[in-house]
Design a protein around this motif. Structure first.
Motif, PDB file in Angstrom:
ATOM      1  N   LYS A 286      -1.689   3.652  -6.108  1.00  0.00           N
ATOM      2  CA  LYS A 286      -2.084   3.425  -4.716  1.00  0.00           C
ATOM      3  C   LYS A 286      -1.424   2.181  -4.130  1.00  0.00           C
ATOM      4  N   GLU A 287      -1.009   1.265  -5.011  1.00  0.00           N
ATOM      5  CA  GLU A 287      -0.321   0.047  -4.580  1.00  0.00           C
ATOM      6  C   GLU A 287       0.813  -0.251  -5.541  1.00  0.00           C
TER       7      GLU A 287
ATOM      8  N   LYS B 185       0.830  -1.206   0.000  1.00  0.00           N
ATOM      9  CA  LYS B 185       0.000   0.000   0.000  1.00  0.00           C
ATOM     10  C   LYS B 185       0.868   1.262   0.000  1.00  0.00           C
ATOM     11  N   ARG B 186       0.268   2.360  -0.434  1.00  0.00           N
ATOM     12  CA  ARG B 186       0.992   3.625  -0.609  1.00  0.00           C
ATOM     13  C   ARG B 186       1.725   4.061   0.669  1.00  0.00           C
TER      14      ARG B 186
END
Length: 148
Positions: free
Chosen positions: A27-28, A2-3
């Motif tokens: 975002k990932e 994850k970010r």
């Protein structure tokens, strides 16, 4: 990853004079790409690293009018850089562009990418204009199945 997690991973480099950017719509990221980016950030001659949904680029210089875009094109007279395209579905990376006016830095960048390279991924070189560089890399990393 994850970010928030990968931003923490890159924070140490950003605090020590490097600039590692991940475009905002990402975002990932696959942990494999985060690892490759960190390995590139460990090289003293690379200062700028940019990650998008499908590419990872790193260079000693950015474009003057585009401060978050590393210079990676071949035959640039001063910039040392590399760009890979990646596909998480097919688990491949394509060495899309590489340049080094200083002998030896090209292989250091390839070493950084292929260090800790996941067994279920494959590197590729679609267009080879290197006069033998990629043959040497393929020989050096002969335990990896290359797409050529």
């Amino acid at each position: 990853m994850k970010r928030k997690e990968f931003e923490k991973e890159f924070l140490i480099y950003n605090n020590n004079g490097k600039q590692v950017w991940v475009i905002s719509k990402v975002k990932e990221l696959p942990v494999e790409i985060v690892t490759m980016a960190k390995n590139l950030a460990e090289l003293d001659f690379l200062k700028f690293i940019r990650i998008s949904n499908d590419s990872l680029s790193a260079s000693s210089e950015n474009y003057p009018n585009r401060p978050k875009v590393p210079i990676t094109y071949m035959n640039h007279h001063t910039a040392i850089g590399i760009e890979i395209l990646y596909d998480t579905n097919y688990k491949t990376i394509d060495f899309f562009g590489i340049n080094s006016p200083i002998k030896g830095n090209g292989s250091k960048m390839v070493d950084a990418i292929l260090k800790e390279f996941p067994e279920d991924w494959q590197p590729a070189v679609v267009m080879d204009w290197s006069n033998g560089f990629w043959n040497k890399m393929k020989e050096k990393y002969n335990s990896i199945e290359w797409l050529m």
